[in-house]
Design an enzyme around this catalytic site. Structure first.
Site, PDB file in Angstrom:
ATOM      1  N   GLU A  72      -2.598 -14.021  -8.171  1.00  0.00           N
ATOM      2  CA  GLU A  72      -2.766 -12.752  -8.887  1.00  0.00           C
ATOM      3  C   GLU A  72      -2.486 -11.558  -7.973  1.00  0.00           C
ATOM      4  O   GLU A  72      -1.972 -10.532  -8.420  1.00  0.00           O
ATOM      5  CB  GLU A  72      -4.157 -12.666  -9.506  1.00  0.00           C
TER       6      GLU A  72
ATOM      7  N   HIS B 198       1.128 -10.887  -8.080  1.00  0.00           N
ATOM      8  CA  HIS B 198       1.466 -10.029  -9.221  1.00  0.00           C
ATOM      9  C   HIS B 198       1.121  -8.567  -8.916  1.00  0.00           C
ATOM     10  O   HIS B 198       1.893  -7.650  -9.198  1.00  0.00           O
ATOM     11  CB  HIS B 198       0.673 -10.464 -10.462  1.00  0.00           C
TER      12      HIS B 198
ATOM     13  N   GLU C  96       6.524 -13.541 -12.093  1.00  0.00           N
ATOM     14  CA  GLU C  96       6.014 -14.851 -11.695  1.00  0.00           C
ATOM     15  C   GLU C  96       6.610 -15.279 -10.349  1.00  0.00           C
ATOM     16  O   GLU C  96       5.963 -16.012  -9.594  1.00  0.00           O
ATOM     17  CB  GLU C  96       6.321 -15.873 -12.793  1.00  0.00           C
TER      18      GLU C  96
END
Lengths: 501, 501
Positions: free
Chosen positions: B267, B270, B296
């Site tokens: 995460e 991201h 991704e």
């Protein structure tokens, strides 16, 4: 009471538009809650832009001429049934719409700019305790609020137009009348108490985790529900109504005393109001508290009339002693004296239940004088210090502890302060009415059960949302006009006992 | 690159409108983050209405014909400078606007209704493992997505119109080509690994507080900043970009393994993308990741290429051993084998780095067949189970562990799955390019310093936001078209070492 299948096309369309305005308002409340509780500090600038956009879109939609036309149709259709939701919506939203239309958007934008400039100036002025640094910004804010007032030439006193934002229907005349009577009762009471020896403070420290637990247990007994509420920390305590089943309160905690616990009681009082509004008003913009004064009556009632009472602590003191073993052996009377200490002081937000309203009355009179032009901004410090001497008998050492202590004037929020004391007054009236209607109230609270009080407040205050204006609400709930006597009676009785006056 | 004083009136107005759309989008992201992390459960229903309103207002503003006219003017003005921000805005927002206009709002509303009905049906079907209960709802979702595709008659394959939402420019033809090559490489690799003995798992338990601390320390070494990010818990891990300086990641934690730590790495990957977008794109709707596939690629790269590497753990294993004393005496090689175990399995979200893409390829082919009509919804379970046998060699015991495992089809999100595997492919290409450009990368990571890698990704990926489409971005960063070989090389090299293939 909710929208029915026979609802007119105009009412349906009006509801749709109000639903959007309400949803934008909710998004803005969440943006604000998040900013004060969990937002990483570096997010502040971007957050300001998002909030400004959401507020602008809400204002645009509220001032849309199409809403004005729909309101006219709905008002006409509902004329035969003035108690209907449709009539209430037509009445309340008409006022919101007219206000949004009548204050020119250039003036709104100019106020936003003036506030943005005033806030850092106020901070610097306060830090250096130099009112002169803040003076030009306050002058600008006062001037702009006079321009706002001039948009409402029909009011008796220009300050009435400012008051109305926070307390619909309130006027200088009515507020001054009740404030004069409140002051006349409070000043001698405070003087009388000052002659008694000051009670011993409670021995600390009070571990914050234990305070949180105790506060939450008491909150649950008030009506806090675990699956529909939450508690967080923030610099200044506040309540956010994200939805009737998403109520968030915050507190700040000090190990030195139990102020965080009382702060939770206060904010939960605000939250119970929002949680108790009739669901039929959801997404109509009427599904929230009607005024800051009525709101404050709820927070004060749960914090003071209930939260600092012998009834409540006769139940909760043993639990507090379990949480804070140093309280073992402290009698209920001594505990109550400690959490009800009266001490004239400089700072409003630290003031006790008896002196608090005097701080507010001072600000109200200064604001009225500023708006009507009988007081120059440059003369605020002298006027402030003189009034502090007269009302509270304290000497103001510097402006930081005097007229620079509150953020409200930097925000340009003239008209806001009086609602704090109106809340005290109304809490006194509601408490008296609730006890008269439900004689077993205090016994139940002493048994840890506040549900009958909550039920009475739900029915008589919360459920109405903005359907009734503050004066109507008060009349129906208590049979009275605004009246400081019940609050004065309550305080006299309480302190007579505690201080053996 | 930012707006300049010589900016045209049309561009200025377009920017103002895009700023509002971006702000509405941010408010919606916050509403979603709040819902998944801190919202009291009882707030869900009201939250749904607020989000729907905010999304509707954003969609209305994006599809406003006035935006179309402004875009035409700005495109014309910027024609001479195709690399300018104005040209990029004209190009990207044109696509968003056209898409918003071309899908009729009745169809959008019908999809929302179908999704609302499909979600509980999917939950019940999954709980009872009965695909038949979900079948009619999936049929409806597929039918509605075919109607969406029909709004774009110019595409080669109807599924291209769905893919384009998540991965601008991707087509069935290009995706199938790279997926075929990826599969051709992965299937024998997985088979080869399956012949080796499975590595020993790490001895648990792993206290969650210690996992959090370790994860946060690694995250900081990646580029997580305490004053601009936060970490919370949620049922499914996700990242929310509230602003470039307000990035929020979540994780879920298990005491049995270190999956929560790898989830944070993912995460944070991201989040670094969002944090690194050029500030000139703030409030233009271009100031975010360009596609789910490129997004991704960032999460995978930081989770896998970096996060499961010998370089990283040569630095962090001693710290992990301090946090989890039972790891004392475990050699780096054994640790790496344990966190890189390859095991064909039933559930996509639990799949490892080598088998994961095979789960995705299966879904991609089924979705394409559903949309083109060569597969009936009723035949999905059989097709699923057969493909699982073929691709992964596993027998599906029931639909709950088969075609009912993912929520995406209940949401109607056909076209989404392929981006997961595109992310794997792109992460391989970017990792190879970054190492070629910066030969000292792995040495630095082994010294706890990932800043040079972050710098390279910022410059070559993050900063562009949506200015470049995914294919352009990849071409500029790597000199290549989409190509699975670098990822396959990376996996072959890694597993050859770990498993002595």
């Amino acid at each position: 009471m909710a929208s029915s299948t026979s609802e007119s096309a105009e009412l349906t369309e009006l509801r749709e538009r109000l639903g959007e305005i309400a949803d934008l308002g909710t998004a803005d409340v969440l943006l604000g809650w998040d900013r004060e509780t969990v937002m990483p500090p570096a997010g502040a600038q971007a957050r300001g832009e998002v909030s400004a956009t959401i507020e602008k879109l809400g204002h645009q939609r509220l001032s849309d001429p199409a809403i004005g036309e729909l309101l006219a149709s709905v008002a006409e259709q509902a004329a035969g049934d003035p108690e209907s939701d449709a009539a209430a919506i037509a009445r309340v939203v008409r006022r919101d719409h007219d206000r949004a239309v009548r204050v020119p958007s250039e003036l709104v934008a100019e106020m936003a700019r003036a506030t943005a400039a005033a806030l850092p100036a106020w901070q610097q002025a306060r830090e250096s305790s130099k009112f002169e640094r803040f003076r030009p910004f306050l002058e600008r804010n006062v001037e702009l609020r006079r321009q706002v007032a001039a948009c409402f030439p029909e009011v008796e006193h220009p300050y009435d137009a400012l008051l109305d934002v926070y307390e619909p229907g309130a006027t200088v005349a009515t507020v001054r009348d009740v404030f004069d009577r409140l002051r006349a009762g409070l000043v001698p009471l405070v003087a009388q108490i000052a002659e008694r020896p000051e009670p011993d403070p409670l021995p600390g420290p009070f571990g914050i985790a234990s305070q949180r637990e105790l506060a939450l247990e008491i909150a649950r007994s008030y009506g806090y529900e675990d699956d529909a509420w939450r508690v967080d920390d923030s610099v200044h305590p506040f309540m956010s109504n994200i939805a009737r089943s998403d109520i968030r309160v915050t507190s700040r905690w000090s190990e030195e005393d139990l102020s965080g616990v009382f702060s939770i009681m206060h904010e939960v009082g605000h939250g119970l109001y929002e949680a108790g509004v009739d669901p039929a008003l959801d997404r109509t913009t009427l599904g929230t508290g009607v005024s800051l004064g009525i709101h404050e009556s709820q927070s004060r009632l749960w914090e003071n009339q209930v939260g600092r009472s012998g009834a409540l602590w006769s139940h909760w003191l043993p639990r507090a002693q379990q949480a804070f073993p140093q309280l073992d052996g402290i009698e209920l009377d001594a505990f109550l004296r400690a959490v009800n200490v009266v001490r004239p002081s400089l700072i409003r937000v630290e003031a006790d239940e008896a002196t608090y309203a005097l701080h507010v009355i001072l600000r109200f009179e200064l604001e009225v004088a500023l708006i009507e032009g009988s007081l120059a901004v440059a003369d605020v410090p002298a006027a402030w210090n003189e009034q502090m001497r007269e009302l509270l008998g304290v000497e103001v050492p510097d402006d930081a502890n005097g007229c620079l202590q509150d953020i409200h004037w930097a925000f340009g929020e003239l008209g806001y302060f009086p609602t704090y004391a109106l809340g005290n007054i109304v809490s006194g009236q509601l408490w008296a009415a609730a006890r008269a209607a439900q004689p077993s109230l205090e016994q139940e609270i002493a048994a840890g059960d506040a549900s009958r009080l909550l039920g009475w407040l739900r029915e008589n205050v919360h459920a109405h949302g903005r359907r009734l204006d503050p004066a109507q609400l008060l009349r129906r709930a208590t049979g009275q006009e605004l009246d400081p006597e019940p609050q004065l009676d309550y305080l006299r009785e309480k302190y007579s006992e505690l201080y053996s006056l």
